[in-house]
Design a protein around this motif. Structure first.
Motif, PDB file in Angstrom:
ATOM      1  N   UNK A  48     -27.528  46.418  35.178  1.00 22.05           N
ATOM      2  CA  UNK A  48     -28.157  46.416  33.863  1.00 22.05           C
ATOM      3  C   UNK A  48     -27.463  45.423  32.946  1.00 22.05           C
ATOM      4  N   UNK A  49     -28.025  45.248  31.763  1.00 21.99           N
ATOM      5  CA  UNK A  49     -27.432  44.315  30.802  1.00 21.99           C
ATOM      6  C   UNK A  49     -26.094  44.819  30.280  1.00 21.99           C
ATOM      7  N   UNK A 106     -18.482  46.166  37.918  1.00 20.14           N
ATOM      8  CA  UNK A 106     -18.937  45.012  38.696  1.00 20.14           C
ATOM      9  C   UNK A 106     -18.774  45.251  40.181  1.00 20.14           C
ATOM     10  N   UNK A 164      -7.421  34.176  38.714  1.00 17.99           N
ATOM     11  CA  UNK A 164      -8.883  34.256  38.668  1.00 17.99           C
ATOM     12  C   UNK A 164      -9.609  33.654  39.859  1.00 17.99           C
ATOM     13  N   UNK A 165      -8.871  32.977  40.753  1.00 20.34           N
ATOM     14  CA  UNK A 165      -9.512  32.439  41.952  1.00 20.34           C
ATOM     15  C   UNK A 165      -9.639  33.498  43.048  1.00 20.34           C
ATOM     16  N   UNK A 172     -11.398  36.381  44.396  1.00 25.06           N
ATOM     17  CA  UNK A 172     -12.709  36.993  44.152  1.00 25.06           C
ATOM     18  C   UNK A 172     -12.972  38.182  45.077  1.00 25.06           C
ATOM     19  N   UNK A 225     -12.024  42.114  36.092  1.00 29.35           N
ATOM     20  CA  UNK A 225     -12.701  41.116  35.262  1.00 29.35           C
ATOM     21  C   UNK A 225     -11.728  40.032  34.804  1.00 29.35           C
ATOM     22  N   UNK A 238     -16.578  36.458  33.791  1.00 31.02           N
ATOM     23  CA  UNK A 238     -15.565  36.716  34.826  1.00 31.02           C
ATOM     24  C   UNK A 238     -15.804  37.987  35.638  1.00 31.02           C
ATOM     25  N   UNK A 239     -16.798  38.790  35.273  1.00 35.80           N
ATOM     26  CA  UNK A 239     -17.104  39.979  36.073  1.00 35.80           C
ATOM     27  C   UNK A 239     -17.955  39.645  37.299  1.00 35.80           C
ATOM     28  N   UNK A 240     -18.475  38.428  37.332  1.00 35.12           N
ATOM     29  CA  UNK A 240     -19.283  38.024  38.484  1.00 35.12           C
ATOM     30  C   UNK A 240     -18.344  37.514  39.570  1.00 35.12           C
ATOM     31  N   UNK A 241     -18.324  38.196  40.714  1.00 36.84           N
ATOM     32  CA  UNK A 241     -17.388  37.837  41.776  1.00 36.84           C
ATOM     33  C   UNK A 241     -18.085  37.261  43.005  1.00 36.84           C
ATOM     34  N   UNK A 242     -19.415  37.208  42.993  1.00 38.35           N
ATOM     35  CA  UNK A 242     -20.159  36.692  44.142  1.00 38.35           C
ATOM     36  C   UNK A 242     -21.011  35.504  43.740  1.00 38.35           C
ATOM     37  N   UNK A 266     -19.721  31.718  40.637  1.00 40.89           N
ATOM     38  CA  UNK A 266     -18.511  31.936  39.843  1.00 40.89           C
ATOM     39  C   UNK A 266     -17.360  31.054  40.283  1.00 40.89           C
ATOM     40  N   UNK A 267     -16.791  30.311  39.350  1.00 41.83           N
ATOM     41  CA  UNK A 267     -15.631  29.483  39.647  1.00 41.83           C
ATOM     42  C   UNK A 267     -14.365  30.201  39.221  1.00 41.83           C
ATOM     43  N   UNK A 268     -13.258  29.471  39.231  1.00 41.35           N
ATOM     44  CA  UNK A 268     -11.997  30.125  38.891  1.00 41.35           C
ATOM     45  C   UNK A 268     -11.885  30.346  37.385  1.00 41.35           C
ATOM     46  N   UNK A 292     -26.744  41.221  32.981  1.00 42.63           N
ATOM     47  CA  UNK A 292     -25.490  41.200  32.213  1.00 42.63           C
ATOM     48  C   UNK A 292     -25.146  39.802  31.716  1.00 42.63           C
ATOM     49  N   UNK A 308     -25.056  38.595  27.987  1.00 44.16           N
ATOM     50  CA  UNK A 308     -23.892  38.737  27.112  1.00 44.16           C
ATOM     51  C   UNK A 308     -22.843  37.656  27.366  1.00 44.16           C
TER      52      UNK A 308
END
Lengths: 341, 348
Positions: free
Chosen positions: A81-82, A90, A209-210, A212, A228, B208-212, B231-233, B269, B272
């Protein structure tokens, strides 16, 4: 009983989600959350919030599976959802790797997470010390965002939240009709539950952050969970330890173990160390109780003892606890009717 | 032995590195020079998200599939090296989505853990009824190109900020071999009607919540004309534009809306997510990669040119396989010029 007054003690993931379920199943209830700690200072805030269940030895498996399924389904809907980013929910994919064959080839939750399968030979090459592995996609609840989102949803229903240390449940009997005990490790003191014991967990939250994908050693001791903004590196399972102070040698050990699974973590920055005490029990206590003192009765619903699996089953146990609150209300209404006769 | 490389995108820099690695100890006089009008972060490679993934169909071009595999294996081998982070290299899993069943791609056994999506996974993506899940690699141009540049600089390779107008310009100057890695503007050096720009536009957001990675496919509208999220780093790239023959590098408001609306439909999402940048680039599209030698006569001089351009939307995906093939062609040239007894390295 026009508007039953319910006090929920505890504002971690269990307290907040239970309070929210009560507002959903009993809209006429007036719900108040009381806790000495709120996010970001709860045990839940330390946890990574991964939906990978812990197995409770004394809770029937079908009940654990039901709790997990309800929780997964609930969060799955939020994740698409949004609201997903605000709620901190996530999807994350990754691997659970084993040095020796796992006890069960198929854990009870394998058909609830997404895409569960054995890792291929090519994938296992990345882990020379491990010989077996499982690949799947699951959900993660990032804290503080998830707790803050629950608080926001609660406020929207008119639920009040107060910082207050409850030393004895009886303190509440004059102001509230029903008390819901979601105090986690606090239940040891508050209700004298000697079956509840801490399992200390130290984790590192780092900027990498790399990363995943999650990687978890099947022994449950070493794990890498990308959130996140931070990646949670863990961990420890120190049964009976009450210490909330970070230990430097442990930090080094966790970092080394995680780097051996994912060498790029050597480049991780802004390392923060956190400690939480998993409120552990042989079974999760989701149960009604009527406390009695000098002719006065106080209905209590317990929902604590989730140990290492709080996030994984939180919504399922919250649903069950809310249902028990409903039963308390019915009993109270029944006895107040009888009192009138 | 002077070698001029025209172009400083992923193709030019990696070809230069590959040649230097293989031949500098065998040819003491080897001097490499890179000429380009654009360097990182202004090349086409810098704008690409950096996901290793070939097109859904290889249209029978097995040679390109082999180069793709060589690139993947080469990068996978670097995953555990300390250089990985500096290179911008990391593993990533994700989804390819379709509205109807499709044959498995040529690269199904190259990536890790390739499988079809389960019905429950498809519930994540209303409107799509079929798809794949696999683990692949990201190689972010913004990190990889500087990393390549550093390796080349350490090796004494020289860089010249200059728009080369013709092969003659460098070969007439005493350069023995020219590597033509000029990408979409190769036609300026030598007309090539098969080379066309495949214009793309992307929006960079903080999500940053997107991991795929999520790549959708609309077999009717063609490759890259369907939304994708990568999603990048640091940032997440939203895209889904492919306009054949369009040379404009200006961002289009219409394309912005198309990307934004379609990606937000795919991942609600994202509404946002904060937009941090927007970029348009020209994929050097060609029916097949041009990777071959050509002898060019200039007066009574003969210059050897190795063409290595036309990698469309899969330059990062195929770059190392092509670099090694270009190096092999270079080895042949050295042999012919009697600079080498036998060429080094394995033969394909």
């Amino acid at each position: 009983m026009a508007s039953p007054k319910v006090a929920v003690v505890g504002a971690g993931v269990i307290g907040l989600s239970t309070a929210l379920c009560i507002t959903e199943t009993c809209p006429s209830c007036s719900v108040t959350v009381l806790s000495d700690q709120f996010s970001p200072n709860t045990t839940s805030d330390v946890a990574a919030g991964m939906l990978i269940p812990h197995t409770y030895p004394d809770t029937p498996i079908h009940r654990q599976k039901q709790w997990f399924k309800e929780t997964f389904t609930y969060l799955f809907a939020i994740s698409i959802s949004a609201d997903a980013s605000e709620a901190g929910i996530h999807l994350v994919s990754g691997w659970q790797v084993f040095k020796s064959p796992p006890k069960e080839e198929l854990p009870f939750w394998s058909d609830i997470v997404l895409g569960f399968r054995a890792m291929s030979e090519a994938e296992l090459l990345k882990f020379p010390q491990h010989r077996f592995g499982q690949a799947f996609t699951t959900l993660k609840c990032d804290c503080p965002p998830y707790l803050l989102w629950l608080e926001k949803r609660l406020k929207a229903t008119g639920t009040q939240m107060y910082t207050r240390k409850v030393a004895d449940l009886w303190e509440l009997h004059s102001e509230y009709d029903i008390v819901v005990n979601c105090t986690g490790m606090g239940a040891h003191q508050l209700v004298g539950d000697k079956q509840l014991f801490p399992v200390r967990g130290q984790v590192l939250k780092v900027h990498a952050p790399w990363v995943k994908q999650f990687i978890r050693d099947g022994d449950g001791l070493t794990y890498i969970y990308p959130g996140i903004h931070r990646v949670t590196l863990g961990g420890t399972r120190e049964k009976g330890s009450w210490s909330l102070s970070p230990d430097t040698d442990t930090t080094r050990d966790i970092f080394d173990r995680c780097c051996s699974l994912e060498p790029s973590l050597q480049g991780a920055q802004e390392i923060e160390v956190k400690v939480g005490l998993r409120p552990s029990r042989q079974s999760v206590r989701v149960q009604r109780e009527i406390l009695s003192q000098g002719g006065v009765k106080l209905p209590v619903v317990h929902n604590y003892g989730h140990g290492a699996g709080g996030f994984s089953v939180h919504r399922g146990t919250a649903n069950e606890a809310a249902h028990l609150v409903g039963e308390c209300i019915s009993s109270l209404q029944g006895s107040s009717l009888r009192a009138k006769l | 032995m002077r070698v001029a490389i025209i172009g400083a995108g992923v193709i030019g820099l990696s070809s230069a590195l590959c040649i230097h690695e293989q031949f500098h100890s065998l040819v003491p006089s080897l001097e490499l020079e890179v000429y380009a009008d654009r360097f990182t972060p202004h090349t086409t490679s810098d704008g690409a998200a950096g996901l290793w993934q070939p097109y859904v169909s290889d249209h029978g071009k097995l040679q390109e599939t082999v180069w793709n595999k060589e690139t993947f294996d080469y990068l996978l081998g670097h995953m555990h090296s300390p250089a990985a982070k500096e290179m911008g290299l990391f593993l990533i899993s994700g989804y390819n989505l379709f509205t109807e069943p499709v044959p498995d791609p040529s690269w199904k056994n190259i990536v890790l853990g390739f499988r079809n999506l389960t019905p429950k996974e498809l519930e994540l993506f209303p409107g799509y009824s079929y798809g794949w899940f696999n683990t692949a690699l990201m190689l972010e141009g913004r990190s990889y190109l500087p990393w390549l540049t550093n390796r080349l600089t350490q090796r004494g390779v020289k860089f010249f900020h200059k728009k080369v107008e013709s092969f003659q310009e460098v070969s007439g100057d005493g350069v023995d071999v020219v590597l033509n890695c000029s990408g979409v503007r190769a036609g300026d050096l030598q007309p090539d009607p098969e080379l066309q720009p495949g214009r793309g536009q992307i929006i960079k957001v903080l999500a940053p919540w997107v991991k795929h990675f999520i790549i959708t496919h609309d077999l009717k509208s063609g490759v890259y004309n369907s939304p994708y999220v990568i999603p990048g780093s640091e940032f997440t790239v939203l895209g889904g534009i492919y306009q054949h023959g369009n040379w404009s590098e200006e961002n289009s408001a219409k394309d912005h809306k198309s990307i934004w609306d379609s990606c937000c439909r795919l991942l609600p999402a994202l509404q946002k997510a904060k937009i941090v940048d927007e970029w348009s680039g020209l994929r050097p599209a060609r029916p097949s990669v041009r990777l071959e030698r050509e002898s060019i006569r200039i007066g009574n001089l003969q210059a050897e040119v190795i063409h290595n351009y036309g990698h469309g939307g899969f330059g990062i995906t195929i770059h190392w396989g092509c670099a090694m093939a270009a190096a092999r062609l270079f080895g042949n040239i050295l042999q012919e010029k009697k600079q080498l007894a036998t060429p080094p390295g394995p033969r394909l």
